[in-house]
Design an enzyme around this catalytic site. Structure first.
Site, PDB file in Angstrom:
ATOM      1  N   CYS A 238       0.824  -1.271   0.097  1.00  0.00           N
ATOM      2  CA  CYS A 238       0.060  -0.082  -0.062  1.00  0.00           C
ATOM      3  C   CYS A 238       0.853   1.585  -0.063  1.00  0.00           C
ATOM      4  O   CYS A 238       2.073   1.341   0.557  1.00  0.00           O
ATOM      5  CB  CYS A 238      -1.024  -0.004   1.256  1.00  0.00           C
ATOM      6  SG  CYS A 238      -0.394  -0.300   2.793  1.00  0.00           S
ATOM      7  N   THR A 271       3.009  -2.334   4.221  1.00  0.00           N
ATOM      8  CA  THR A 271       3.199  -1.046   3.959  1.00  0.00           C
ATOM      9  C   THR A 271       4.272  -0.574   3.094  1.00  0.00           C
ATOM     10  O   THR A 271       5.189  -1.276   2.862  1.00  0.00           O
ATOM     11  CB  THR A 271       3.390  -0.016   5.168  1.00  0.00           C
ATOM     12  OG1 THR A 271       4.645  -0.456   5.703  1.00  0.00           O
ATOM     13  CG2 THR A 271       2.154  -0.428   6.182  1.00  0.00           C
ATOM     14  N   ASP A 272       4.101   0.767   2.357  1.00  0.00           N
ATOM     15  CA  ASP A 272       5.495   1.226   1.643  1.00  0.00           C
ATOM     16  C   ASP A 272       6.163   1.592   2.945  1.00  0.00           C
ATOM     17  O   ASP A 272       5.570   1.742   4.072  1.00  0.00           O
ATOM     18  CB  ASP A 272       4.914   2.456   1.111  1.00  0.00           C
ATOM     19  CG  ASP A 272       6.178   2.726   0.100  1.00  0.00           C
ATOM     20  OD1 ASP A 272       7.216   2.411   0.353  1.00  0.00           O
ATOM     21  OD2 ASP A 272       5.926   3.752  -0.979  1.00  0.00           O
ATOM     22  N   TRP A 273       7.392   1.600   2.930  1.00  0.00           N
ATOM     23  CA  TRP A 273       8.266   1.869   4.033  1.00  0.00           C
ATOM     24  C   TRP A 273       7.846   3.207   4.642  1.00  0.00           C
ATOM     25  O   TRP A 273       7.859   4.321   4.291  1.00  0.00           O
ATOM     26  CB  TRP A 273       9.839   2.165   3.655  1.00  0.00           C
ATOM     27  CG  TRP A 273      10.647   0.424   3.797  1.00  0.00           C
ATOM     28  CD1 TRP A 273      11.838   0.394   4.281  1.00  0.00           C
ATOM     29  CD2 TRP A 273       9.825  -0.646   3.256  1.00  0.00           C
ATOM     30  NE1 TRP A 273      11.943  -0.863   4.085  1.00  0.00           N
ATOM     31  CE2 TRP A 273      10.927  -1.855   3.458  1.00  0.00           C
ATOM     32  CE3 TRP A 273       8.944  -1.251   2.630  1.00  0.00           C
ATOM     33  CZ2 TRP A 273      10.745  -2.930   3.163  1.00  0.00           C
ATOM     34  CZ3 TRP A 273       8.554  -2.537   2.223  1.00  0.00           C
ATOM     35  CH2 TRP A 273       9.565  -3.414   2.500  1.00  0.00           C
ATOM     36  N   GLY A 275       4.957   3.738   5.519  1.00  0.00           N
ATOM     37  CA  GLY A 275       3.658   4.540   5.111  1.00  0.00           C
ATOM     38  C   GLY A 275       2.329   4.414   5.886  1.00  0.00           C
ATOM     39  O   GLY A 275       1.337   4.880   5.521  1.00  0.00           O
TER      40      GLY A 275
END
Ligand SMILES: *[C@@H]1O[C@H](CO)[C@@H](O)[C@H](O)[C@H]1NC(C)=O
Ligand SMILES: *[C@@H]1O[C@H](CO)[C@@H](O)[C@H](O)[C@H]1NC(C)=O
Ligand SMILES: *[C@@H]1O[C@H](CO)[C@@H](O)[C@H](O)[C@H]1NC(C)=O
Ligand SMILES: *[C@@H]1O[C@H](CO)[C@@H](O)[C@H](O)[C@H]1NC(C)=O
Ligand SMILES: *[C@@H]1O[C@H](CO)[C@@H](O)[C@H](O)[C@H]1NC(C)=O
Ligand SMILES: *[C@@H]1O[C@H](CO)[C@@H](O)[C@H](O)[C@H]1NC(C)=O
Ligand SMILES: *[C@@H]1O[C@H](CO)[C@@H](O)[C@H](O)[C@H]1NC(C)=O
Ligand SMILES: *[C@@H]1O[C@H](CO)[C@@H](O)[C@H](O)[C@H]1NC(C)=O
Ligand SMILES: *[C@@H]1O[C@H](CO)[C@@H](O)[C@H](O)[C@H]1NC(C)=O
Ligand SMILES: *[C@@H]1O[C@H](CO)[C@@H](O)[C@H](O)[C@H]1NC(C)=O
Length: 750
Positions: A238, A271-273, A275
């Site tokens: 995401c 998650t995106d890092w 995020g």
């Protein structure tokens, strides 16, 4: 005695004018690793999880510190050694040693060749697997909505169908090697300006919100993610932005509604890092893993929330199942290599990389067939531009330093692969010069106009061919400020063109570039778009310049005459309203009757093709060798997830012949654009099929494109389902999105 029958066989099969273009080598795919169905993988994951404590299950939901960019915890008590996640979509990144910098997403898409999409992904998957990496953090499937977006080079261009086909065969190529693919960034991460930050409502417009309607979501931005899901992707990342004012990683509508509900996605969402910014909301909204995880929003933090009932334990079981299932899905429980990121697993991947590199280069202009160069007559070659040579900074360009210059193999940010080696065009041209006895001069300091001007007075300059290399860089986290070339490349082109009647420009660009300042100059007789060509850039470009390879790549976005013609741009403030709806790129140019410089889908060849005999039929797979059967077999894997809706079933076949009418072996990309009945409220035409066909001179072949039910459907917002409009659907077979390039026209009625 053996030779004759073999030759006859080849003549019969290889040159038969009716041989099907669909290559069935992958229809007979034999897995080298253990691949399972989702049902099997989920059952195994459930029995694994049954032995875990609540603490252990929670522990899996947040990344832990470790060797890789992301690490899912090991559980030694149950002999689970954990999972390693690493960038990038186009090769093993994060600065590891011995890695191939493959051509970028934007470049492989420009090959329009599914066989190459797949074979590149297989090579990428093998490098990940060989190093013991379990998850490849790709493909990047966000749409090129904004020409200035800094990450366009990682994605597959502006069209959802083309992006979807790339997403599909990337996922398949990587997962066939036992590596989990991670489609990203879910969803509507079409700019990097204000892509993250604290919550907008808490702190005024820091993170942007993509605001878009339901039809546009389904038909454009969700489409390639849906293709990843049907291909069977184990993971989806995401994004950090918001959608309709709610963060992507805690957006119940996009995660639980669209992805896990409507698309029936069974894998995990990570998650995106950095995020995600909280605990309960993301978990209840469908997020499964927090990465890289040292922020303590999830993991053990979840335990008291479960104990006091804020999060049901069934949700934790669901998360853990989704985290473990992909591990079994692609057989990571069996003989998976241990993690050693610097292990050399490149093998001979340079071969497929060079193939993909030259196949994705696009010939835009070729006045009087100036290309290919004939080295026995074009002996004087003048080379200009920093972008011809090696960078001054080593091969470390994760971020841009204006002093570095040099040929670009990839763009920057987390998507950058530091290659073990890379060959720039100048080096490759020098080698060609030695072998073919060329006379070469070059100036790579493109601001040294004294030196540049002096070359024009050379004895050898009179009939010289002038190669001008220009570039445009971009990287994650920053969007481009304009669509012009690096370091006044336009001025360099104009200066050379004023003096050299045979100027050929090579454009090494991350995504769209504005060519208007020079492209019409009468002395600019050739333009080759070299894209983001990976570490085999030099050899690939030499192959094309001297005719050892006939270019056949096609643009995956239009090149506008005026930047404002695109009708979409980066939003400098908190809202990014997708008010253009489904009218993006060529769909927008059609609607407003705007003529771009070069159309989406455009690209020349050293030969020409003719089209004939269009036939439209209902799909029929009675014969196991029929194009429809082969189409289905090619997409079939144990781990895919077509669902039960019939949406991906073939419904029509579009058959026609293509003939190579010129003197070179080469390829054409037949593009199927579909026109819908008014009720569907669609743009004039939409790409819904393509095939790149390679032909000998005079050879002709019958090509069959297959339309699935989804391909002929529109998203009905009232009924919340894909629907087929009744009425006449027009089928155009073309060689670009330019209406003047349409070769065949037919229709079917529903
Ligand atoms: C632990 O897993 C490894 C492979 O990951 C396997 O070789 C070994 O037999 C397992 N040990 C036990 C006790 O299950
Ligand atoms: C966003 O809002 C629009 C307009 O209200 C609506 O059509 C769309 O479905 C919403 N999408 C999401 C993901 O919430
Ligand atoms: C979350 O999405 C699911 C699936 O669409 C829906 O059933 C549920 O009601 C939603 N929950 C909330 C709190 O909106
Ligand atoms: C549940 O526990 C968490 C963590 O201790 C706490 O933040 C939250 O307020 C608690 N919720 C309820 C309803 O008690
Ligand atoms: C290249 O030029 C030479 C000399 O004019 C000619 O004999 C040869 O056929 C040319 N090669 C090609 C591939 O056109
Ligand atoms: C180079 O030549 C161009 C004309 O072709 C001229 O405009 C320019 O001033 C010259 N630059 C230098 C530094 O001599
Ligand atoms: C580009 O479009 C903008 C806005 O429509 C206009 O102001 C400008 O003059 C155009 N530029 C060119 C070179 O046509
Ligand atoms: C986006 O749309 C909203 C709702 O219509 C509006 O309030 C806002 O001003 C728009 N933002 C921009 C940048 O156009
Ligand atoms: C292809 O056909 C066009 C139009 O007839 C012609 O201008 C062009 O020179 C041809 N190209 C080649 C490579 O034969
Ligand atoms: C193509 O076919 C034509 C007509 O049959 C023939 O004259 C020509 O030599 C052929 N060209 C090639 C390259 O085979």
């Amino acid at each position: 005695m053996l030779i004759t029958p073999l030759l006859l066989l080849c003549v019969a099969i290889c040159l038969s004018p009716t041989a099907s273009v669909i290559d069935d080598s992958k229809a007979n795919f034999q897995p080298q690793v253990t691949l399972r169905t989702w049902e099997q993988a989920i059952a195994m994951a459930k029995s694994f999880i049954a032995q875990l404590t609540l603490q252990e299950k929670c522990h899996l939901t947040a990344g832990v510190r470790g060797t890789c960019a992301g690490n899912i915890a090991s559980l030694p008590r149950v002999n689970f050694s954990g999972v390693c996640l690493l960038d990038t979509p186009s090769g093993v990144g994060d600065g590891v040693l011995y890695s191939t910098a493959f051509v970028s997403g934007i470049h492989i898409a420009a090959t329009w060749d599914r066989d190459l999409f797949y074979r590149r992904a297989v090579a990428i998957g093998k490098e990940f697997r060989g190093k013991g990496v379990h998850y490849a953090l790709g493909p990047m499937v966000n749409i090129d909505r904004n020409a200035r977006h800094g990450r366009n080079w990682e994605g597959f261009g502006s069209d959802p169908y083309l992006s979807g086909e790339n997403a599909f065969f990337y996922t398949q190529g990587v997962q066939d090697q036992g590596v989990v693919a991670t489609a990203k960034h879910y969803i509507c991460n079409e700019q990097d300006t204000h892509r993250s930050g604290v919550m907008k409502d808490a702190n005024d417009a820091v993170v942007y919100s993509a605001n878009l309607d339901d039809k546009t979501m389904h038909e454009i931005y969700l489409w390639p993610f849906a293709s990843s899901v049907v291909a069977g992707t184990g993971s989806i990342m995401c994004s950090a932005n918001e959608i309709n004012d709610t963060r992507a990683c805690q957006n119940n509508k996009t995660q639980n509604g669209l992805l896990k509900g409507e698309l029936g996605y069974m894998g995990n969402i990570l998650t995106d890092w950095m995020g995600s910014k909280s605990t309960v909301d993301p978990v209840l909204s469908g997020l499964d893993i927090d990465m890289p995880g040292n922020d303590e929003y999830m993991g053990y933090t979840l335990v008291p929330f479960v104990q006091n009932g804020s999060i049901p334990e069934s949700r934790i079981d669901d998360m853990a199942t989704r985290i473990i299932a992909p591990y079994y899905l692609v057989g990571q429980d069996q003989d998976y290599p241990t993690v050693d990121l610097d292990r050399d697993t490149m093998e001979n991947n340079y071969i497929i990389n060079r193939e993909a590199s030259r196949a994705g280069m696009i010939l835009l202009k070729n006045v009087n067939n100036i290309l290919p160069l004939n080295s026995s007559v074009n002996t004087n070659i003048y080379i200009y531009g920093q972008a011809a040579g090696q960078t001054n900074c080593g091969l470390e360009q994760t971020s841009w330093n204006a002093n570095c210059g040099g040929a670009l193999y990839q763009g920057g940010g987390s998507g950058f692969v530091r290659p073990a080696y890379a060959i720039d065009p100048l080096t490759a041209l020098m080698q060609k010069g030695r072998d073919d006895r060329l006379q070469i001069r070059y100036i790579t300091n493109q601001n040294d106009f004294v030196a540049i001007n002096s070359t024009f007075r050379d004895r050898g300059f009179q009939n010289a061919k002038c190669l001008v290399f220009i570039s445009a860089w971009s990287e994650e986290g920053i969007d481009r400020t304009d669509l012009y070339a690096f370091d006044n490349g336009e001025q360099l082109v104009l200066t050379v063109a004023q003096n050299c009647r045979q100027t050929i420009v090579l454009v090494n660009s991350v995504s769209q570039l504005n060519l208007e300042r020079w492209v019409d100059h009468p002395n600019v007789v050739g333009v080759l778009w070299t894209g983001m060509p990976g570490s085999e850039y030099g050899p690939a470009v030499v192959d094309i310049l001297f005719g050892d390879y006939n270019p056949g790549g096609k643009l995956v976005f239009s090149l506008a005459k005026n930047d404002s013609d695109f009708g979409t741009d980066i939003s400098p403030i908190g809202d990014s309203n997708y008010t253009e709806g489904v009218f993006l790129d060529y769909r927008h140019f059609d609607k407003y009757n705007i003529t771009p410089r070069y159309y989406f889908g455009y690209g020349l060849s050293y030969t020409n093709f003719s089209f004939d005999k269009l036939q439209i039929s209902q799909a029929n797979d009675d014969d196991k060798n029929s194009p429809v059967s082969l189409y289905k077999q090619r997409r079939m894997r144990p781990y895919n997830n077509f669902g039960h809706s019939g949406l991906y079933d073939p419904v029509y076949t579009i058959t026609f012949t293509i003939k190579n009418t010129g003197n070179y072996y080469g390829s054409e990309v037949a593009q199927l654009y579909l026109g819908f009945p008014v009720q569907a409220q669609e743009p004039l035409k939409i790409l819904r099929g393509f095939e790149r066909v390679y032909l000998e001179p005079n050879e002709s072949r019958e090509v069959t494109l297959v339309l699935s039910q989804k391909d002929i459907s529109y998203w009905n917002v009232v009924n919340q389902q894909w629907a087929i409009a009744s009425g006449t659907h027009t089928v155009w077979i073309s060689i670009s999105a330019n209406n003047a390039d349409i070769k065949l026209q037919g229709s079917f009625s529903v």
